[in-house]
Structure formats: structure tokens, C-alpha cells
Design an enzyme around this catalytic site. Structure first.
Site, PDB file in Angstrom:
ATOM      1  N   ASP A  89       0.868  -1.372   0.151  1.00 18.53           N
ATOM      2  CA  ASP A  89       0.053  -0.015  -0.007  1.00 18.53           C
ATOM      3  C   ASP A  89       0.612   1.289   0.046  1.00 18.53           C
ATOM      4  OD1 ASP A  89      -2.679  -0.982  -0.031  1.00 18.53           O
ATOM      5  OD2 ASP A  89      -2.528  -1.555   2.029  1.00 18.53           O
ATOM      6  N   TYR A 112      -9.724  -0.623   3.385  1.00 16.15           N
ATOM      7  CA  TYR A 112      -9.056  -0.737   4.484  1.00 16.15           C
ATOM      8  C   TYR A 112      -8.645   0.686   5.185  1.00 16.15           C
ATOM      9  CZ  TYR A 112      -7.859  -4.568   7.666  1.00 16.15           C
ATOM     10  OH  TYR A 112      -7.551  -5.716   8.408  1.00 16.15           O
TER      11      TYR A 112
HETATM   12 CO    CO Z   1      -7.014  -7.268   8.354  1.00 20.00          CO
END
Ligand code: CO
Length: 635
Positions: A301, A385
Site C-alpha cells: 500500500d 481498509y
Molecule cells: Co486485516
């Protein structure tokens, strides 16, 4: 109190980028790259350690900006990695030959458009009873190092997976379209290959997490007001922060996210250096499930998705209590114009219970001091997320990093009775969430008392029974120097209370021992995938919890500078392969830590925050408890 506004020239080489600088530099660069260029990220090219040390207020402030992006040359390559000096107008364009410029906003928009327009994808959706594509959410994932054979090398690529929303504001992840992966060739502008592993019915529940969608809400908590009637105890000038003897600067870097610079502690009359720079260097989220929807996933990420550019604007909701100060972050849009994220960095003080205390029964006295910490934080949304990065500065010289993980877990739709809980536990009816890891590699560029620094490992071990240990009760702390880069590839060991200690041998405390700080890891895993796997090659930093390298210019990103579509082998493993000496020199610690996430029903529909991190604690850096001088609390 925000970042310097356009009209003010930067007063320090580490001042955050301004919108004016970004747009001026992009303008200087544009004639040197293709006309179809898309900018992915911009970063301040931080001056060398030596020049930063030598900088004095009033000196000329160098301002070099580094842009990553792509511009479709023929034949295709990895894009441009360019540096622009806004003072001298000098432009240096390097072509990326291994890997690709990071994923940018333009890629995502294009990947969604290409996928939805593909006749094969549309037919696959119809086979699943989905005829209206308007509310289908397409998530393009990094293609990793697995280039599909139908996508030529040098092409930008994504793997797109889909979810069905019934309404625009639905939980986009509650109804995964199972079995379908579109391999998108962005350079050719087409879906190069469609994987269809068969139809699985869509899960029945909407999984909405907003308050209005819950059948009933519990009683609210009573108001808790944090007031600082005399104002905050810290100062922010530009991006320089001071609080209770701590001095540092803070920025957001596109790949490294929230970064601390020139962290120092005032000890008497002396401002003592601790860290030159401390920030995330990269991270990886590998999936353990063998299901073909997930087993290739291992997003980086930071390096692939520019986590710093995914930073939230806290004008849209800041959950810190009390008196807050904010700093902005300036990013670049695909066209080279500036994008200002207002209130990206949050700075505030928190009460933290007891700092130290003793009740003396003989003298009938009690001395208590309350703890306070300064919190410097950002929150980032990367797809499904959320990651929060929290630096905590304490009154006793301790510095802590806490990562907060929340958001929505990755999911599969599963048919009745088809669950494999060891790979993907059920989190809701017909919704399973694959087992995965989140592994963060923090780069800690130590500068204890100006260096040189060395590092050793400390293990606490039981001693054999013998004349001086007749009862078998003895244990000792065994300290071993880590002398070279290969020797310093180490793993955490909770059973032996393993820690790593950085010292400056040239300076001793009043007890005659070298001044030091130790890195206390948490109970952390390391990468579970096999050493010969793609993820182990591409995210080699995750194979060990500790690495130590000599300081070298430009080594900031643990998976290398261009991990997007990179086959692997770059970054930390390559930089430390020369096995150079790390004794009494300028050293950098790299600490990989994180969580192995076994999803549970309570993680659905949004997971409560999970925590991981590490602590840096002074060990003989001070002559005694530096917080002994705290006055008693008011109350
Ligand atoms: Co996780």
C-alpha cells in the site's frame, strides 16, 4: 494553524510542499515528458543529511520536487521519475526501467471504465443475474509481480474484482461477485483476460454500517469534554513542533506517509538528537487463502498505492478529543495541478494516566505525577481498509508508534456449507473473510547524539544450574553486537524478551555506559509465505523483523522505489547483501511488524480497531528518570 500559505517562501528545507511549488514544478517538467502524461505522486526531495545538519535559519532553502508518473512512450516503459529544482528551474528526467510508477487516480478511473465496457465481463455479470452495471463497484487491485501472459511487459496492469451495490450508499463489500477477475491492460486499454471460476450466489445481507440502518441503537455515552483553558502545551511553527522538551518536524510523504524529521530532546541546555527521520518505508498485505480470488493478493500500500496520498482530510471527521492543531498535505492531480488535503495531520495532547507514583508507608507521603502524551497522527483509506498512524511522545523520553487498523475486511461469497474456516472464516451469512497479514516496515534513521551509532541485540536467557545458580533460578541479559548488515537480519523473540539497542559509543552517561535507545518490538509475526514465493521476492523486507543498514542517500522505500509491477529483489535485501560493517557509523534500523489477521464475526460489517506497533525507550540516554522534574499535578 495550517501549512505555510502560498505567499510565504519556505523557511526550512523540510517545510511541506506548497500548491504553488507543485504547480510551478509540474509546469517546468511538462515540456520534458509525453503530452499524455499522468502524474501519480509528488514528494519533497529531502536534502542530504549533511546539508540538513548544516542548515541555519536565513540560509538559502533548496527546494527540489520529485514526480512519479507515466506518459505512454512507444515502446512502453515504467514511466518517469523526475526531479525539478524550483529555485534553479533545473529538470532531471529518469525513465523507470524496472517496475512502474505507482498506481494513480487516473489508473483507477480508467481500469473501472475498461472493465465495465468489456463484453466478456458484462456477459459474466449477466450469468450472475446482474443486468444493471450502474451500481456495480469495480475495485482494481495491484497486479503484483504476476504479469498475465496476455499482458506484455512494460504495460500498466490491474486485476479488477467486482461487488454489487443495490444503492449508492450501500456497504460496497457486502455482496462480492465471486469467481470473476478481469486482468486489465491499461496501456492497451482492454481487458486482456477474464478469469471466471464459476457462479456463487450473492450473499443475502446488505451489511450496512451507518446508524440509520441498524435496527436499534444503544444508549449513547455521556459527554466527555477535554478542555485546555490556558491553551495547548505545544507550539507549531510551519511544520516544526515543540512540546515538553521534544523538538521535531513532521511531513506526509506520498509513499512513506506520516514522517518525523530531526527528532530531538532538550536535556538541560542541550538539544540532543535522537532520530534524523522516522517513517513507514513500505508495507505488504499478503493473503493466505488458496482461493484463486485471493491467493495472488499482496498489496504494497505504501510503494504501489502511495498511502500518503490516501490520507484523510480530517475536516470530514476527526475523532481526536480536545484542542487540535492540523497541518495540510499537498499532493498532485493527474494533470499536474495541486490537490490540497486540508487538516491531514492531527496534533494534540492526551492525558495518559499515571506517569510515576510511590506511596511511602513510613513517612505517610504519596508522590504521584500524571502522564501526558503528544499525539501526531494521520488516517488513510486504501480501498476497503483504513490505517491510522499514531506517533506518541511521552514525558519520560519514550517514543511510540501505534498503527490502528480498521475498515472493511476482504471477503468472498460462499455457497451454503462450503466454508473452509482455516482459510476464510465466515463473518456473515455466505460471507467469508480470508486469512491475511498486515506487515509494516518502519525505517528508523537514528542519529543518537549526532552519531556514530552501533546496535546490539539483547536476549534474556536462563542460566544452567551450577555452583553460582544452585536453585536454577538465575537468568541474565545477554548482549551481542550486530556487526554487519547480514548479521543484523533478525527476528523477534517474545519468550526471550528480545530487544535491539542503539548506542553512541562516543558518549557516556554519568554511570560510564554509552548513551542508548532500545527498540522494543511488540508480539509480532513476520511473513508466512514461502521464501520462493512472489510476495517474499517483492516484499523481502517482511522476511525479517529487523534489518540494519549503513546510511545511504536515497534508500527510503524498503521494497525499492518502483515496486508497482516489479518482479522483486529490490530494496532492503539488495541494499544489505553487501554485508557492510554497521559498527560505529551512520546506521538505519528497519523494523517490520504487524498482525496476522484471522477474521471473526465481530469484524463485520466494519472491524473494530486492531493495534500493532513498537516502542523506542531511552536506556541510559538520560542520567536518571527525566520525568522526575515534573511538578505535581493540579488536581
Ligand atoms: Co486485516
Amino acid at each position: 494553524m495550517n501549512a505555510p500559505r502560498e505567499s510565504e517562501p519556505p523557511a526550512h528545507p523540510l517545510a511541506p510542499l506548497t500548491a504553488t511549488e507543485v504547480e510551478r514544478a509540474a509546469g517546468l517538467l511538462k515540456p520534458r515528458i509525453g503530452t499524455q502524461a499522468a502524474f501519480c505522486s509528488v514528494a519533497l526531495e529531502e536534502p542530504s543529511k549533511a546539508s540538513l545538519r548544516a542548515f541555519a535559519p536565513g540560509d538559502n532553502v533548496p527546494r527540489r520536487l520529485r514526480f512519479l508518473g507515466y506518459d505512454h512512450p512507444d515502446p512502453p516503459d515504467g514511466g518517469f521519475d523526475a526531479t525539478v529544482d524550483v529555485g534553479t528551474s533545473a529538470v532531471d528526467v529518469r525513465r523507470i526501467n524496472a517496475g512502474q510508477a505507482p498506481i494513480g487516480f487516473a489508473d483507477v478511473v480508467q481500469a473501472v471504465r475498461i472493465t465495465k465496457a468489456d463484453a466478456g465481463w458484462q456477459a459474466a455479470m449477466r450469468r450472475r443475474g446482474i443486468n444493471d452495471f450502474e451500481n456495480v463497484q469495480v475495485d482494481p487491485w495491484p497486479a503484483g509481480g504476476y504479469g498475465h501472459p496476455s499482458i506484455p511487459p512494460g504495460h500498466r496492469a490491474h486485476r479488477a474484482i467486482s461487488f454489487l451495490r443495490e444503492h449508492k450508499t450501500d456497504n460496497g463489500y457486502a455482496r462480492p461477485v465471486q469467481g470473476l477477475i478481469a486482468h486489465v491492460d491499461l496501456t492497451a486499454g482492454r481487458v486482456a483476460h477474464l478469469e471466471d471460476h464459476g457462479v456463487v450466489p450473492l450473499p443475502p445481507e446488505h451489511g450496512r454500517y451507518d446508524a440509520a440502518s441498524q435496527p436499534a441503537l444503544r444508549e449513547a455515552t455521556k459527554p466527555l469534554a477535554i478542555e485546555q483553558p490556558e491553551g495547548v502545551g505545544f507550539t507549531v511553527r510551519g511544520n516544526a513542533v515543540e512540546w515538553q522538551n521534544w523538538h521535531f518536524r513532521v511531513t506526509v510523504h506520498p509513499a512513506n506517509g506520516l514522517a518525523l524529521h530531526q527528532v530531538a530532546y532538550r536535556d538541560g541546555d542541550e538539544c540532543r538528537s535522537i532520530l534524523h527521520r522516522a517513517a513507514l518505508s513500505d508495507m505488504v498485505v499478503p493473503y493466505g487463502d488458496t482461493n484463486p480470488m485471493h491467493r495472488w493478493k499482496h498489496v504494497l500500500d505504501a510503494g504501489e498505492a502511495s498511502i500518503g496520498n490516501c490520507v484523510n482530510s480530517l475536516t470530514l471527521g476527526c475523532d481526536c478529543l480536545g484542542e487540535i492543531r492540523y497541518l495540510d498535505h499537498v499532493a498532485v492531480k493527474p494533470d499536474g495541478s495541486a490537490r490540497v488535503v486540508e487538516n491531514a495531520i492531527c496534533i494534540h495532547e492526551e492525558d495518559y494516566g499515571i506517569l510515576w507514583k510511590h506511596h511511602d508507608g513510613h513517612g505517610q507521603t504519596t508522590e504521584t505525577r500524571r502522564s501526558r502524551r503528544l499525539v501526531v497522527s494521520t488516517f488513510h483509506t486504501v480501498g476497503n481498509y483504513e490505517y491510522g498512524f499514531y506517533w506518541y511522545f511521552y514525558l519520560d523520553g519514550t517514543l511510540q508508534m501505534e498503527v490502528k487498523l480498521t475498515g472493511i475486511v476482504g471477503v468472498s461469497a460462499v455457497a451454503d456449507g462450503e466454508t473452509r474456516p482455516e482459510f476464510a472464516p465466515l463473518v456473515a451469512p455466505n460471507v467469508a473473510s480470508p486469512i491475511h497479514q498486515h506487515l509494516f516496515c518502519f525505517r528508523l534513521d537514528f542519529d543518537l547524539d549526532g552519531g556514530p551509532n552501533s546496535v546490539s541485540e539483547v536476549n534474556v536467557e536462563p542460566l544452567p544450574t551450577g555452583d553460582d545458580n544452585p536453585d536454577g533460578t538465575a537468568f541474565h541479559a545477554f548482549t551481542r553486537a550486530l556487526r554487519t548488515e547480514l548479521e543484523a537480519r533478525r527476528d523477534a523473540d517474545t519468550a526471550r524478551s528480545r530487544s535491539w539497542k542503539v548506542v553512541n559509543q562516543k558518549r557516556v552517561n554519568r554511570l560510564g555506559t554509552p548513551v542508548g535507545y532500545r527498540l522494543l518490538p511488540g508480539a509480532t509475526p513476520k511473513l508466512l509465505a514461502r521464501a520462493n514465493s512472489q510476495v517474499a521476492e517483492r516484499a523481502g523486507f517482511a522476511r525479517h523483523n529487523l534489518w540494519v543498514t549503513r546510511y545511504r542517500e536515497g534508500q527510503l522505500c524498503a521494497a525499492g522505489d518502483h515496486p508497482n509491477l516489479h518482479p522483486g529483489g529490490a530494496g532492503l535485501p539488495a541494499w544489505s547483501a553487501g554485508d557492510e560493517s554497521i559498527e560505529d557509523t551512520d546506521i538505519v534500523l528497519w523494523h517490520t511488524f504487524g498482525l496476522t489477521h484471522l477474521p471473526r464475526p465481530e469484524d463485520w460489517p466494519v472491524m473494530p480497531v486492531e493495534y500493532c506497533g513498537f516502542t523506542l525507550q531511552p536506556v541510559g540516554f538520560f542520567d536518571r528518570n527525566p520525568a522526575i522534574t515534573m511538578p505535581p499535578s493540579h488536581q
